[in-house]
Design a protein around this motif. Sequence first.
Motif, PDB file in Angstrom:
ATOM      1  N   VAL A 122      -2.174   8.093   7.495  1.00 48.16           N
ATOM      2  CA  VAL A 122      -2.320   7.101   8.572  1.00 48.16           C
ATOM      3  C   VAL A 122      -3.790   6.844   8.866  1.00 48.16           C
ATOM      4  O   VAL A 122      -4.204   5.685   9.090  1.00 48.16           O
ATOM      5  CB  VAL A 122      -1.577   7.576   9.832  1.00 48.16           C
ATOM      6  CG1 VAL A 122      -1.836   6.624  10.993  1.00 48.16           C
ATOM      7  CG2 VAL A 122      -0.076   7.666   9.560  1.00 48.16           C
ATOM      8  N   ALA A 123      -4.608   7.887   8.849  1.00 53.29           N
ATOM      9  CA  ALA A 123      -6.041   7.702   9.101  1.00 53.29           C
ATOM     10  C   ALA A 123      -6.672   6.831   8.008  1.00 53.29           C
ATOM     11  O   ALA A 123      -7.497   5.941   8.298  1.00 53.29           O
ATOM     12  CB  ALA A 123      -6.732   9.054   9.182  1.00 53.29           C
ATOM     13  N   ASN A 124      -6.288   7.057   6.755  1.00 50.38           N
ATOM     14  CA  ASN A 124      -6.829   6.228   5.665  1.00 50.38           C
ATOM     15  C   ASN A 124      -6.355   4.776   5.780  1.00 50.38           C
ATOM     16  O   ASN A 124      -7.116   3.837   5.488  1.00 50.38           O
ATOM     17  CB  ASN A 124      -6.407   6.795   4.318  1.00 50.38           C
ATOM     18  CG  ASN A 124      -7.071   8.131   4.021  1.00 50.38           C
ATOM     19  OD1 ASN A 124      -8.172   8.404   4.496  1.00 50.38           O
ATOM     20  ND2 ASN A 124      -6.406   8.968   3.234  1.00 50.38           N
ATOM     21  N   ALA A 125      -5.099   4.575   6.206  1.00 48.87           N
ATOM     22  CA  ALA A 125      -4.597   3.205   6.383  1.00 48.87           C
ATOM     23  C   ALA A 125      -5.353   2.472   7.489  1.00 48.87           C
ATOM     24  O   ALA A 125      -5.680   1.285   7.353  1.00 48.87           O
ATOM     25  CB  ALA A 125      -3.104   3.252   6.695  1.00 48.87           C
ATOM     26  N   LEU A 126      -5.660   3.186   8.565  1.00 48.64           N
ATOM     27  CA  LEU A 126      -6.428   2.556   9.637  1.00 48.64           C
ATOM     28  C   LEU A 126      -7.831   2.187   9.172  1.00 48.64           C
ATOM     29  O   LEU A 126      -8.386   1.145   9.575  1.00 48.64           O
ATOM     30  CB  LEU A 126      -6.497   3.490  10.846  1.00 48.64           C
ATOM     31  CG  LEU A 126      -5.186   3.664  11.634  1.00 48.64           C
ATOM     32  CD1 LEU A 126      -5.357   4.714  12.725  1.00 48.64           C
ATOM     33  CD2 LEU A 126      -4.744   2.336  12.238  1.00 48.64           C
ATOM     34  N   LYS A 127      -8.416   3.018   8.333  1.00 47.52           N
ATOM     35  CA  LYS A 127      -9.735   2.678   7.799  1.00 47.52           C
ATOM     36  C   LYS A 127      -9.673   1.431   6.935  1.00 47.52           C
ATOM     37  O   LYS A 127     -10.583   0.582   6.960  1.00 47.52           O
ATOM     38  CB  LYS A 127     -10.281   3.839   6.991  1.00 47.52           C
ATOM     39  CG  LYS A 127     -10.675   5.048   7.820  1.00 47.52           C
ATOM     40  CD  LYS A 127     -11.208   6.159   6.935  1.00 47.52           C
ATOM     41  CE  LYS A 127     -11.594   7.390   7.764  1.00 47.52           C
ATOM     42  NZ  LYS A 127     -12.102   8.495   6.910  1.00 47.52           N
ATOM     43  N   GLN A 144      -1.383   0.177  -2.121  1.00 47.05           N
ATOM     44  CA  GLN A 144      -1.045   1.496  -2.685  1.00 47.05           C
ATOM     45  C   GLN A 144      -0.776   2.538  -1.592  1.00 47.05           C
ATOM     46  O   GLN A 144      -0.699   3.730  -1.899  1.00 47.05           O
ATOM     47  CB  GLN A 144      -2.187   1.986  -3.576  1.00 47.05           C
ATOM     48  CG  GLN A 144      -2.563   1.042  -4.698  1.00 47.05           C
ATOM     49  CD  GLN A 144      -1.409   0.852  -5.678  1.00 47.05           C
ATOM     50  OE1 GLN A 144      -0.633   1.770  -5.910  1.00 47.05           O
ATOM     51  NE2 GLN A 144      -1.308  -0.341  -6.252  1.00 47.05           N
ATOM     52  N   ASP A 145      -0.620   2.081  -0.372  1.00 46.03           N
ATOM     53  CA  ASP A 145      -0.437   3.045   0.723  1.00 46.03           C
ATOM     54  C   ASP A 145       1.030   3.440   0.844  1.00 46.03           C
ATOM     55  O   ASP A 145       1.929   2.608   0.669  1.00 46.03           O
ATOM     56  CB  ASP A 145      -0.916   2.411   2.043  1.00 46.03           C
ATOM     57  CG  ASP A 145      -0.876   3.400   3.177  1.00 46.03           C
ATOM     58  OD1 ASP A 145      -1.750   4.290   3.226  1.00 46.03           O
ATOM     59  OD2 ASP A 145       0.048   3.302   4.011  1.00 46.03           O
ATOM     60  N   SER A 150       2.491   1.263   6.190  1.00 49.65           N
ATOM     61  CA  SER A 150       3.031   0.301   5.218  1.00 49.65           C
ATOM     62  C   SER A 150       4.438  -0.123   5.607  1.00 49.65           C
ATOM     63  O   SER A 150       4.814  -1.303   5.447  1.00 49.65           O
ATOM     64  CB  SER A 150       3.040   0.925   3.819  1.00 49.65           C
ATOM     65  OG  SER A 150       1.733   1.252   3.392  1.00 49.65           O
ATOM     66  N   GLY A 151       5.231   0.827   6.139  1.00 46.61           N
ATOM     67  CA  GLY A 151       6.566   0.461   6.599  1.00 46.61           C
ATOM     68  C   GLY A 151       6.527  -0.500   7.772  1.00 46.61           C
ATOM     69  O   GLY A 151       7.340  -1.440   7.850  1.00 46.61           O
TER      70      GLY A 151
END
Length: 303
Positions: A122-127, A144-145, A150-151
Amino acid sequence: MIRVRFVICIPLLLVAFPAAAQQATPAAAPASLATPPQAPAAPATPMPKAVLTPPAPQTSASDEDDAPRANTLPHELSPWSMFLAADIVVKAVMIGLALASLATWTIFFAKSAELGRARRRVANALKRLRGVSSLEDAQAALAQDRSVVSGLLRATLHEIAQSHDLPDDEGVKERVASSFTDLVRTDARAARHGTGLLATIGATAPFVGLFGTVWGIMNSFIGISKAQTTNLAVVAPGIAEALLATAIGLVTAIPAVIIYNHFTRSTKSYLELVARASGLLTRLLSRDLERRHMGAPISRAAE
């Protein structure tokens, strides 16, 4: 002449006879006064040992029964020896608590790895979503998340595709928010999975151990009544075995409570990150809906 000689001899005899009597009397006196020889005195015999030693204390029948029993008591009261000597019910309690402790530490390591991995995703997705201005750009950034973000994005795009012919934008936002709520609730349930068992173990383990202790002490008192003795060497092993169950219960419950509180805080922090992601996607949806009113396409991904 004869008379002269007789007169002269008489004084000589009177002088000689007492002298002879004095010489003969000391020699004869010892013989007459001598007593028969006495036998040599027998050596003094030592007093019997029974007289020198103090009398042995009187023992009762119960003490005589305790003597062989004391020889059969365990010399080492280690946890393993106490477990082997415990009653079958106390053994079952100890084994159950040991399995509960094993489950506690298994959940700890498994959930730590699971929550840590989900938090990083989740932290990488927010970045990746920083600086994104549309849902289309967000979809490209999260290609690629595999996190819950992503959901949430897929649910948003799906609702836009289902509502492209409806004029009410507020209805779209409400339906997307409802989808977000369901997804977040499902993800929170998965994040809390297993922590309920920790709460159960932490709440019941001390009482289970106490039950084993009460059962063991009850058996100890029954043994005391049968042996008819209160000798500490007979009573102590049974009480120690009973108290071991309470000790194992506390050793099981204390880590379970600490680990449960730790996961409660970790899950709350993780869900806050998910809430930030859902808020970010909601803002992107609002911008795209306003662009549609201005005649710009919302997103090619929603078509």
